[in-house]
Design an enzyme around this catalytic site. Structure first.
Site, mmCIF file in Angstrom:
data_model
loop_
_atom_site.group_PDB
_atom_site.id
_atom_site.type_symbol
_atom_site.label_atom_id
_atom_site.label_comp_id
_atom_site.label_asym_id
_atom_site.label_seq_id
_atom_site.Cartn_x
_atom_site.Cartn_y
_atom_site.Cartn_z
ATOM 1 N N ASN A 150 36.404 39.812 -12.434
ATOM 2 C CA ASN A 150 36.792 39.229 -13.730
ATOM 3 C C ASN A 150 35.621 39.012 -14.687
ATOM 4 O O ASN A 150 35.739 39.212 -15.890
ATOM 5 C CB ASN A 150 37.600 37.942 -13.523
ATOM 6 C CG ASN A 150 36.809 36.858 -12.849
ATOM 7 O OD1 ASN A 150 35.999 37.110 -11.957
ATOM 8 N ND2 ASN A 150 37.016 35.634 -13.259
ATOM 9 N N GLY A 226 35.656 35.056 -5.095
ATOM 10 C CA GLY A 226 36.844 35.901 -5.118
ATOM 11 C C GLY A 226 38.070 35.082 -4.759
ATOM 12 O O GLY A 226 38.081 33.856 -4.901
ATOM 13 N N THR A 228 41.165 33.230 -2.614
ATOM 14 C CA THR A 228 41.174 32.311 -1.465
ATOM 15 C C THR A 228 41.498 33.049 -0.167
ATOM 16 O O THR A 228 40.892 32.774 0.876
ATOM 17 C CB THR A 228 42.158 31.155 -1.742
ATOM 18 O OG1 THR A 228 41.647 30.418 -2.862
ATOM 19 C CG2 THR A 228 42.301 30.216 -0.555
ATOM 20 N N ALA A 229 42.420 34.031 -0.225
ATOM 21 C CA ALA A 229 42.773 34.768 1.000
ATOM 22 C C ALA A 229 41.557 35.542 1.519
ATOM 23 O O ALA A 229 41.302 35.576 2.735
ATOM 24 C CB ALA A 229 43.930 35.726 0.713
ATOM 25 N N THR A 230 40.793 36.145 0.618
ATOM 26 C CA THR A 230 39.587 36.883 1.051
ATOM 27 C C THR A 230 38.548 35.907 1.606
ATOM 28 O O THR A 230 37.878 36.196 2.604
ATOM 29 C CB THR A 230 38.984 37.696 -0.117
ATOM 30 O OG1 THR A 230 40.023 38.369 -0.797
ATOM 31 C CG2 THR A 230 37.958 38.688 0.367
ATOM 32 N N GLU A 248 33.341 30.542 -3.472
ATOM 33 C CA GLU A 248 33.909 30.149 -4.774
ATOM 34 C C GLU A 248 35.231 30.884 -4.901
ATOM 35 O O GLU A 248 35.244 32.107 -5.054
ATOM 36 C CB GLU A 248 32.966 30.551 -5.918
ATOM 37 C CG GLU A 248 31.595 29.911 -5.868
ATOM 38 C CD GLU A 248 31.637 28.412 -6.044
ATOM 39 O OE1 GLU A 248 32.634 27.888 -6.585
ATOM 40 O OE2 GLU A 248 30.675 27.754 -5.623
ATOM 41 N N CYS A 282 38.560 32.194 -13.626
ATOM 42 C CA CYS A 282 38.985 31.228 -12.606
ATOM 43 C C CYS A 282 39.109 29.821 -13.189
ATOM 44 O O CYS A 282 39.754 28.965 -12.608
ATOM 45 C CB CYS A 282 38.003 31.230 -11.448
ATOM 46 S SG CYS A 282 36.314 30.947 -12.000
ATOM 47 N N GLU A 462 27.599 26.202 -6.430
ATOM 48 C CA GLU A 462 26.560 27.041 -7.010
ATOM 49 C C GLU A 462 25.960 26.286 -8.186
ATOM 50 O O GLU A 462 26.333 25.161 -8.467
ATOM 51 C CB GLU A 462 27.168 28.360 -7.496
ATOM 52 C CG GLU A 462 27.724 29.209 -6.371
ATOM 53 C CD GLU A 462 28.146 30.600 -6.822
ATOM 54 O OE1 GLU A 462 28.627 30.742 -7.958
ATOM 55 O OE2 GLU A 462 27.987 31.532 -6.024
#
Ligand code: NAD
Length: 481
Positions: A150, A226, A228-230, A248, A282, A462
């Site tokens: 993104n 990236g 949440t599933a990844t 993140e 995000c 971060e």
């Protein structure tokens, strides 16, 4: 057709397997370049080069490391226009946004960490006359940096810069959906003679290249941005290997509007916080909660402004809404509009794909910005991340009620609050389950501040010295007096 290369051990190289993936221009819906379809063999080469470069790079003086990072920053500045054009073409975002936000921020990320390391201090703890402690913070080794599509170069550099500044070497993977500016960054590293192996960029698919980075035994620290599933998948791989992880992840951010806010300022900013980058940030506020007494006023004004927003060719400097990043993402976003209707939502404006009049762009992935009302706060549309130009409106009566709505999702990345009541702002900011709270503003960023999410929006922070801490291993030295 242009074939991008990996950047390994200081060289621009083809993938070992020799295969390539299509890179699609979302504004036209057409393949325009090819990217390496790398695999674990390319990652192994990159990790080896990074491991070999680590002793040299981590022992280099802070000033010399800083000079290399500043040189990268200066070359990004010098190639600003070309890089903004590349980002817009690769991602579909308006060129104006890439020129104002993405590329300047990538430049600033390198300059920020290049200078931050010149001002670092170490901690010491005195024990009266008995002893004293001081804390060493050493680079860890090879850092794996994996980023999304993104804000391609912006987020890629937000990881690479602190990792390199603190003395680590890096194996990095940009999103396969938006690889182009990462490739330009590798050209810049060659231009400035960055020593071989210090930064390595491996292109390719997440389950192949990203997975190989997460698994590699010589990559002990991983910074990932990236979905949440990844993030869950990477955690499952990295946790048994005791890797240090920063995640993140996704968000479903509330934008809370009280009747006592500065209405015009709020409306102007809410247009941005809802639809900037086609809603694919995000931090965008996709759930808008409005105090009941101004609900109708807000709804009418917002719908009017949004229905006038021009969806157009990203390279046109006047375009505010470009193309979504891919056809599958466009279809996913449109499927959520359908779901919202099934869940009882009413589409007030938008909700549909746009076919541009210009023949060259008719296959691009455009969509009208969409506003939906009439949904329950706990329905799927209001709980799951859509990550596109879709927002929902809901009225509320009390602070307690809106706090419950705001905190009801599994996410906790960013929240925005509009009020002129200072006590309320403090009260709400304290109670919102969110890593970032913006009061009467949105995306006002100070690079020194901690950045990240609570709950399933992430792990760790971060930004500023938080990132430098993440990429270093603290060691306490205790001396008896
Ligand atoms: P994604 O999770 O699909 O991909 C992100 C990166 O991970 C890509 O480079 C991808 O190739 C890689 N990847 C995929 N599978 C992998 C695996 N098994 N192992 C290792 N790497 C793998 O996310 P996306 O669709 O590119 O980006 C959108 C998501 O990113 C949204 O959920 C958004 O909220 C989130 N995001 C979060 C932040 C933040 O700061 N919290 C910032 C931007 C985007």
């Amino acid at each position: 057709m242009k074939k991008l290369t990996n950047y390994i051990n200081g060289n621009l190289v083809a993938p070992i397997g020799g295969s390539y993936l299509d890179n699609i221009d979302p504004s036209r819906g057409k393949v325009y370049s090819l990217i390496p379809d790398s695999d674990e063999r390319d990652v192994a080469l990159a990790a080896k080069a990074a491991k070999e470069a680590f002793p040299f790079w981590s022992n280099l003086s802070t000033k010399k490391r800083s000079d290399y990072l500043l040189a990268i920053s200066e070359r990004i500045e010098a190639r600003m226009h070309e890089m903004a054009e590349a980002e817009s073409l690769d991602n579909g975002k308006p060129i104006s946004l890439a020129m104002e936000v993405d590329i300047p921020r990538a430049r600033d990320n390198f300059a920020f960490y290049a200078t931050a390391i010149l001002h670092e201090q170490s901690e010491s703890h005195l024990m009266g006359t008995t002893g004293f402690n001081y804390t060493l913070r050493d680079a860890i080794g090879v850092a794996g940096c994996i980023s999304p599509w993104n804000l391609p170069l912006y987020l890629f550099s937000w990881k690479i810069a602190p990792a390199l500044a603190s003395g680590n070497t890096v194996v990095a993977k940009p999103s396969e959906i938006t690889p182009y500016t990462a490739y330009l960054l590798s050209e810049i590293c060659v231009e400035i003679n960055l020593p071989p192996g210090v930064l390595n960029i491996v292109h390719g698919l997440g389950p192949k290249v990203g997975q190989a980075i997460s698994e590699h035994p010589d990559i002990p620290v991983i910074s990932f941005t990236g979905g949440t599933a990844t993030g869950k998948q990477i955690s499952a791989t990295a946790a048994p290997l005791f890797k240090k992880l920063s995640l993140e992840l996704g968000g479903k951010n509330p934008n809370i509007i009280f009747a006592d806010c500065d209405f015009d300022e709020m409306l102007k900013t809410t247009l941005r916080s809802s639809f900037a980058n086609q809603g694919q940030i995000c931090l965008c506020g996709s759930r808008i909660f409005i105090e009941r007494s101004i609900y109708e006023k807000f709804k009418n004004a917002f719908v009017e402004k949004v229905s006038q927003m021009k969806v157009g060719i990203p390279s046109d400097p006047k375009t505010k809404m470009g193309a979504l990043v891919s056809e599958s993402h466009l279809n996913k976003v449109l499927s959520y509009v359908k779901l919202a209707q099934e869940e009882g939502g009413r589409v007030l404006t938008g909700g549909n794909r746009v076919i541009l009049e210009e023949a060259e762009f008719k296959d691009g992935y455009y969509m009208r910005p969409t506003i939906i009302e009439g949904l329950d706060a706990y329905c799927r549309t209001n709980q799951e991340e859509i990550f596109g130009p879709v927002v929902s409106l809901q009225a509320f009566d009390t602070e307690e009620e809106v706090l419950a709505y705001a905190n009801s999702t599994r996410y906790g990345l960013a929240a925005t609050l509009w009020t002129s009541n200072l006590q309320r702002a403090h009260r709400m900011a304290h109670k919102l389950e969110s890593g970032i709270v913006w009061v009467n503003c949105w995306l006002l960023r100070d690079l020194r501040t901690p950045f990240g999410g609570m709950k399933q929006s992430g792990m760790g922070r971060e930004g500023g010295f938080e990132a430098l801490r993440f990429f270093t291993e603290p060691k306490n030295v205790c001396i008896r007096l």
